[in-house]
Design an enzyme around this catalytic site. Structure first.
Site, PDB file in Angstrom:
ATOM      1  N   CYS A  49       0.860  -1.168   0.000  1.00  0.00           N
ATOM      2  CA  CYS A  49       0.000   0.000   0.000  1.00  0.00           C
ATOM      3  C   CYS A  49       0.899   1.221   0.000  1.00  0.00           C
ATOM      4  CB  CYS A  49      -0.921   0.013   1.218  1.00  0.00           C
ATOM      5  SG  CYS A  49      -0.039   0.215   2.751  1.00  0.00           S
ATOM      6  N   ASP A 113      33.904 -13.663  21.503  1.00  0.00           N
ATOM      7  CA  ASP A 113      33.226 -13.377  20.239  1.00  0.00           C
ATOM      8  C   ASP A 113      33.573 -11.973  19.764  1.00  0.00           C
ATOM      9  OD1 ASP A 113      31.718 -15.836  20.012  1.00  0.00           O
ATOM     10  OD2 ASP A 113      30.482 -15.103  21.676  1.00  0.00           O
ATOM     11  N   HIS A 123      47.130  -0.947  12.852  1.00  0.00           N
ATOM     12  CA  HIS A 123      47.093  -1.883  13.980  1.00  0.00           C
ATOM     13  C   HIS A 123      46.755  -3.303  13.545  1.00  0.00           C
ATOM     14  CE1 HIS A 123      43.206   0.145  13.488  1.00  0.00           C
ATOM     15  NE2 HIS A 123      42.670  -0.997  13.808  1.00  0.00           N
ATOM     16  N   ASP A 125      44.626  -4.715  11.283  1.00  0.00           N
ATOM     17  CA  ASP A 125      43.377  -5.272  10.756  1.00  0.00           C
ATOM     18  C   ASP A 125      43.092  -4.798   9.331  1.00  0.00           C
ATOM     19  OD1 ASP A 125      42.487  -2.673  11.022  1.00  0.00           O
ATOM     20  OD2 ASP A 125      41.068  -3.091  12.637  1.00  0.00           O
ATOM     21  N   HIS A 138      36.099   1.823  15.198  1.00  0.00           N
ATOM     22  CA  HIS A 138      35.475   1.029  14.144  1.00  0.00           C
ATOM     23  C   HIS A 138      35.260  -0.391  14.648  1.00  0.00           C
ATOM     24  CE1 HIS A 138      39.749   0.302  12.199  1.00  0.00           C
ATOM     25  NE2 HIS A 138      39.546  -0.531  13.195  1.00  0.00           N
ATOM     26  N   HIS A 151      37.401  -1.588  17.885  1.00  0.00           N
ATOM     27  CA  HIS A 151      38.634  -0.841  18.132  1.00  0.00           C
ATOM     28  C   HIS A 151      38.329   0.640  18.363  1.00  0.00           C
ATOM     29  CE1 HIS A 151      41.090  -4.019  15.692  1.00  0.00           C
ATOM     30  NE2 HIS A 151      40.978  -4.356  16.963  1.00  0.00           N
ATOM     31  N   HIS A 173      27.209   2.221  19.651  1.00  0.00           N
ATOM     32  CA  HIS A 173      27.172   2.294  18.185  1.00  0.00           C
ATOM     33  C   HIS A 173      28.019   1.167  17.584  1.00  0.00           C
ATOM     34  CE1 HIS A 173      27.239   4.457  14.232  1.00  0.00           C
ATOM     35  NE2 HIS A 173      28.378   3.787  14.128  1.00  0.00           N
ATOM     36  N   GLU A 174      29.218   1.028  18.081  1.00  0.00           N
ATOM     37  CA  GLU A 174      30.102   0.006  17.521  1.00  0.00           C
ATOM     38  C   GLU A 174      29.574  -1.394  17.798  1.00  0.00           C
ATOM     39  OE1 GLU A 174      32.225   0.952  15.457  1.00  0.00           O
ATOM     40  OE2 GLU A 174      32.184   3.065  15.979  1.00  0.00           O
ATOM     41  N   HIS A 177      27.203  -2.449  15.218  1.00  0.00           N
ATOM     42  CA  HIS A 177      27.845  -3.073  14.051  1.00  0.00           C
ATOM     43  C   HIS A 177      28.221  -4.517  14.356  1.00  0.00           C
ATOM     44  CE1 HIS A 177      27.929   0.519  11.695  1.00  0.00           C
ATOM     45  NE2 HIS A 177      28.823   1.150  12.422  1.00  0.00           N
ATOM     46  N   HIS A 183      24.617   1.556   9.338  1.00  0.00           N
ATOM     47  CA  HIS A 183      24.233   2.904   9.745  1.00  0.00           C
ATOM     48  C   HIS A 183      22.776   3.184   9.432  1.00  0.00           C
ATOM     49  CE1 HIS A 183      28.683   4.183   9.651  1.00  0.00           C
ATOM     50  NE2 HIS A 183      28.287   3.874  10.875  1.00  0.00           N
ATOM     51  N   MET A 191      22.705   4.443  15.867  1.00  0.00           N
ATOM     52  CA  MET A 191      23.372   3.885  14.696  1.00  0.00           C
ATOM     53  C   MET A 191      23.530   4.897  13.561  1.00  0.00           C
ATOM     54  SD  MET A 191      24.437   1.110  15.752  1.00  0.00           S
ATOM     55  CE  MET A 191      25.307   0.739  14.220  1.00  0.00           C
TER      56      MET A 191
HETATM   57 ZN    ZN Z   1      29.308   3.194  12.436  1.00  0.00          ZN
END
Ligand code: ZN
Length: 226
Positions: A49, A113, A123, A125, A138, A151, A173-174, A177, A183, A191
């Site tokens: 709709c 985990d 660093h 990653d 991040h 991190h 926030h992290e 993720h 986001h 987020m």
């Molecule tokens: Zn973010």
């Protein structure tokens, strides 16, 4: 008002990934989410709709296939007390566990985990924090190999160490993720990809997003408090 970029997102899919988020000069677009290639909308595109689609959250195409998750704080920052970090992380985790069946247990050795740490520059990653970047932190997606991680950018700690609630907001926030949320386009959501102001809790869009992945907390019904 503070406005820092919360994070870049580690993508396993985009080869040669570079931070797609430049300075926020122009109007916000979906470009960065589209760049991530794996973001899907919360609702089927098929419309039944003309009722407007009000959901702003976005999810990745992966989530945890278990509800009991562990996290470990691998190291601390030299610029803030360990107690503030411990309590801030615990609070951020609680925001998500309050509204889902997810349960988080902190462990102090071995591989969790979600592995949490304060790092700077390159660093290991594949996504270094660039010099003078506004990026505070991040995080990886769920099920990242060999483990998911969060991190914080050690060189930006002073941006949030004055304010415990800001740290909680960044951490939450992290964790979003880490749990499978991308986001949101709702600029009041935790987020959202920049902090306008620190939050006191998740907003309704964050809750809709995480519950689309894991369902509601069966023990209690919590409504957004802010
Ligand atoms: Zn973010």
């Amino acid at each position: 008002m503070i406005c820092y970029k919360l994070c870049i997102f580690i993508s396993l899919v985009v080869v040669g990934y570079s931070n797609p988020m430049g300075p926020r000069d122009g109007p916000r677009t979906n470009k960065e989410d589209e760049t991530m290639a794996e973001v899907t909308g919360p609702l089927n595109e098929e419309k039944f709709c003309d009722f407007p689609d009000v959901a702003e959250y976005r999810v990745y195409n992966t989530k945890w296939n278990k509800l009991d998750l562990t996290y470990r704080i691998v190291n601390y920052t030299s610029k803030w007390s360990n107690a503030n970090v411990d309590s801030g992380i615990a609070k951020a985790v609680q925001w998500w566990s309050d509204v889902t069946p997810l349960k988080f247990t902190r462990i102090f050795s071995g591989t969790a985990d979600i592995m949490i740490g304060f790092v700077k520059g390159d660093h290991g990653d594949g996504n270094r924090f660039k010099e003078n970047t506004l990026t505070l932190a991040h995080a990886s997606k769920p099920n990242h190999i060999p483990y998911s991680f969060l991190h914080f950018n050690e060189e930006r700690v002073s941006d949030f160490s004055e304010d415990w609630e800001t740290f909680v907001t960044v951490a939450a926030h992290e964790f979003g993720h880490n749990l499978g949320l991308a986001h949101s386009h709702d600029n009041n959501a935790v987020m959202f990809d920049a902090i306008g102001e620190s939050k006191a809790c998740l907003n309704s869009d964050d809750i809709r997003g995480i519950q689309s992945l894991y369902g509601a907390n069966p023990d209690k019904t919590l409504l957004p408090k802010c």
